[in-house]
Design a protein around this motif. Structure first.
Motif, PDB file in Angstrom:
ATOM      1  N   LEU A 129      14.212  16.252   9.351  1.00 37.51           N
ATOM      2  CA  LEU A 129      13.873  14.979   8.706  1.00 37.51           C
ATOM      3  C   LEU A 129      14.921  14.603   7.662  1.00 37.51           C
ATOM      4  O   LEU A 129      15.380  13.464   7.619  1.00 37.51           O
ATOM      5  CB  LEU A 129      12.510  15.065   8.026  1.00 37.51           C
ATOM      6  N   VAL A 130      15.299  15.559   6.823  1.00 34.63           N
ATOM      7  CA  VAL A 130      16.293  15.296   5.781  1.00 34.63           C
ATOM      8  C   VAL A 130      17.637  14.952   6.426  1.00 34.63           C
ATOM      9  O   VAL A 130      18.289  13.982   6.043  1.00 34.63           O
ATOM     10  CB  VAL A 130      16.444  16.500   4.828  1.00 34.63           C
ATOM     11  N   PHE A 131      18.033  15.712   7.428  1.00 29.28           N
ATOM     12  CA  PHE A 131      19.327  15.468   8.083  1.00 29.28           C
ATOM     13  C   PHE A 131      19.348  14.103   8.774  1.00 29.28           C
ATOM     14  O   PHE A 131      20.314  13.356   8.654  1.00 29.28           O
ATOM     15  CB  PHE A 131      19.639  16.575   9.094  1.00 29.28           C
ATOM     16  N   ALA A 132      18.271  13.762   9.468  1.00 30.69           N
ATOM     17  CA  ALA A 132      18.232  12.510  10.228  1.00 30.69           C
ATOM     18  C   ALA A 132      18.199  11.279   9.322  1.00 30.69           C
ATOM     19  O   ALA A 132      18.852  10.281   9.600  1.00 30.69           O
ATOM     20  CB  ALA A 132      17.020  12.498  11.154  1.00 30.69           C
ATOM     21  N   ASP A 156       9.307  15.537  -4.029  1.00 32.75           N
ATOM     22  CA  ASP A 156      10.660  15.361  -4.550  1.00 32.75           C
ATOM     23  C   ASP A 156      11.485  14.631  -3.500  1.00 32.75           C
ATOM     24  O   ASP A 156      11.096  14.535  -2.337  1.00 32.75           O
ATOM     25  CB  ASP A 156      11.297  16.711  -4.884  1.00 32.75           C
ATOM     26  N   ARG A 157      12.627  14.140  -3.930  1.00 33.44           N
ATOM     27  CA  ARG A 157      13.562  13.462  -3.035  1.00 33.44           C
ATOM     28  C   ARG A 157      14.607  14.482  -2.601  1.00 33.44           C
ATOM     29  O   ARG A 157      15.225  15.145  -3.438  1.00 33.44           O
ATOM     30  CB  ARG A 157      14.230  12.293  -3.751  1.00 33.44           C
ATOM     31  N   PHE A 158      14.820  14.592  -1.311  1.00 34.16           N
ATOM     32  CA  PHE A 158      15.790  15.522  -0.753  1.00 34.16           C
ATOM     33  C   PHE A 158      16.852  14.740  -0.001  1.00 34.16           C
ATOM     34  O   PHE A 158      16.559  13.723   0.629  1.00 34.16           O
ATOM     35  CB  PHE A 158      15.096  16.527   0.173  1.00 34.16           C
ATOM     36  N   VAL A 159      18.086  15.219  -0.087  1.00 28.55           N
ATOM     37  CA  VAL A 159      19.202  14.519   0.535  1.00 28.55           C
ATOM     38  C   VAL A 159      19.994  15.458   1.438  1.00 28.55           C
ATOM     39  O   VAL A 159      19.976  16.670   1.271  1.00 28.55           O
ATOM     40  CB  VAL A 159      20.141  13.897  -0.531  1.00 28.55           C
ATOM     41  N   ARG A 160      20.692  14.846   2.404  1.00 24.31           N
ATOM     42  CA  ARG A 160      21.520  15.598   3.343  1.00 24.31           C
ATOM     43  C   ARG A 160      22.769  16.148   2.662  1.00 24.31           C
ATOM     44  O   ARG A 160      23.196  17.267   2.910  1.00 24.31           O
ATOM     45  CB  ARG A 160      21.896  14.699   4.514  1.00 24.31           C
ATOM     46  N   GLN A 181       0.830  -1.198   0.000  1.00 24.50           N
ATOM     47  CA  GLN A 181       0.000   0.000   0.000  1.00 24.50           C
ATOM     48  C   GLN A 181       0.868   1.253   0.000  1.00 24.50           C
ATOM     49  O   GLN A 181       1.971   1.272   0.531  1.00 24.50           O
ATOM     50  CB  GLN A 181      -0.896   0.020   1.239  1.00 24.50           C
ATOM     51  N   ALA A 182       0.336   2.306  -0.607  1.00 28.92           N
ATOM     52  CA  ALA A 182       1.056   3.577  -0.640  1.00 28.92           C
ATOM     53  C   ALA A 182       1.163   4.139   0.766  1.00 28.92           C
ATOM     54  O   ALA A 182       0.218   4.106   1.537  1.00 28.92           O
ATOM     55  CB  ALA A 182       0.330   4.562  -1.542  1.00 28.92           C
ATOM     56  N   GLN A 183       2.339   4.626   1.094  1.00 24.93           N
ATOM     57  CA  GLN A 183       2.549   5.213   2.401  1.00 24.93           C
ATOM     58  C   GLN A 183       2.556   6.728   2.270  1.00 24.93           C
ATOM     59  O   GLN A 183       3.131   7.261   1.325  1.00 24.93           O
ATOM     60  CB  GLN A 183       3.861   4.713   2.984  1.00 24.93           C
ATOM     61  N   PRO A 184       1.911   7.418   3.205  1.00 26.75           N
ATOM     62  CA  PRO A 184       1.881   8.879   3.113  1.00 26.75           C
ATOM     63  C   PRO A 184       3.280   9.458   3.316  1.00 26.75           C
ATOM     64  O   PRO A 184       4.064   8.942   4.100  1.00 26.75           O
ATOM     65  CB  PRO A 184       0.942   9.287   4.239  1.00 26.75           C
ATOM     66  N   ARG A 185       3.566  10.502   2.582  1.00 26.37           N
ATOM     67  CA  ARG A 185       4.875  11.144   2.739  1.00 26.37           C
ATOM     68  C   ARG A 185       4.689  12.432   3.543  1.00 26.37           C
ATOM     69  O   ARG A 185       3.651  13.092   3.415  1.00 26.37           O
ATOM     70  CB  ARG A 185       5.521  11.403   1.396  1.00 26.37           C
ATOM     71  N   PRO A 186       5.661  12.804   4.350  1.00 26.27           N
ATOM     72  CA  PRO A 186       5.556  14.052   5.099  1.00 26.27           C
ATOM     73  C   PRO A 186       5.462  15.239   4.142  1.00 26.27           C
ATOM     74  O   PRO A 186       6.078  15.252   3.081  1.00 26.27           O
ATOM     75  CB  PRO A 186       6.859  14.102   5.894  1.00 26.27           C
ATOM     76  N   VAL A 230      15.941  22.968   2.816  1.00 30.67           N
ATOM     77  CA  VAL A 230      15.799  21.671   3.483  1.00 30.67           C
ATOM     78  C   VAL A 230      16.985  20.743   3.253  1.00 30.67           C
ATOM     79  O   VAL A 230      17.098  19.720   3.899  1.00 30.67           O
ATOM     80  CB  VAL A 230      14.514  20.928   3.054  1.00 30.67           C
ATOM     81  N   GLY A 231      17.831  21.074   2.326  1.00 29.94           N
ATOM     82  CA  GLY A 231      18.958  20.209   1.984  1.00 29.94           C
ATOM     83  C   GLY A 231      19.235  20.338   0.505  1.00 29.94           C
ATOM     84  O   GLY A 231      19.291  21.454  -0.015  1.00 29.94           O
TER      85      GLY A 231
END
Length: 97
Positions: free
Chosen positions: A36-39, A53-57, A18-23, A83-84
């Motif tokens: 969230l991105v850093f952790a 979108d996908r965000f990275v540290r 099942q699709a999971q909700p994204r923050p 955010v990163g």
């Protein structure tokens, strides 16, 4: 007995698919999205409506041939929240931040 096992196995498989909700960055203050991105190192965040979108540290979370570009998103408390980074294809442009 066999039927019960098959039902349990198939229901376990379906719930994992099942699709999971994204923050959402709009639902949280800027600092919460940054944390969230850093952790996590890399995470998909909703940025409003059906956009995400996908965000990275940092660049270590990008694939070979990609580079990290600064990413700003709207948040609950500011329209421009750093955010990163986003991973971008190709060689780094001298004019990119």
């Amino acid at each position: 007995m066999k039927r019960a096992v098959i039902v349990l196995m198939s229901s376990a498989f379906l719930t994992g698919a099942q699709a999971q909700p994204r923050p959402s960055t709009l639902a949280a203050p800027c600092g919460a999205s940054q944390q969230l991105v850093f952790a996590r190192g890399a995470i998909v965040l909703g940025t409003g409506g059906q956009t995400y979108d996908r965000f990275v540290r940092d660049e270590t979370f990008c694939a070979i041939g990609e580079y990290a570009q600064q990413a700003y998103v709207p948040s609950r408390d500011t329209p421009w929240c750093f955010v990163g980074y986003r991973c971008k294809q190709g060689p780094r442009d001298l004019w990119d931040d």
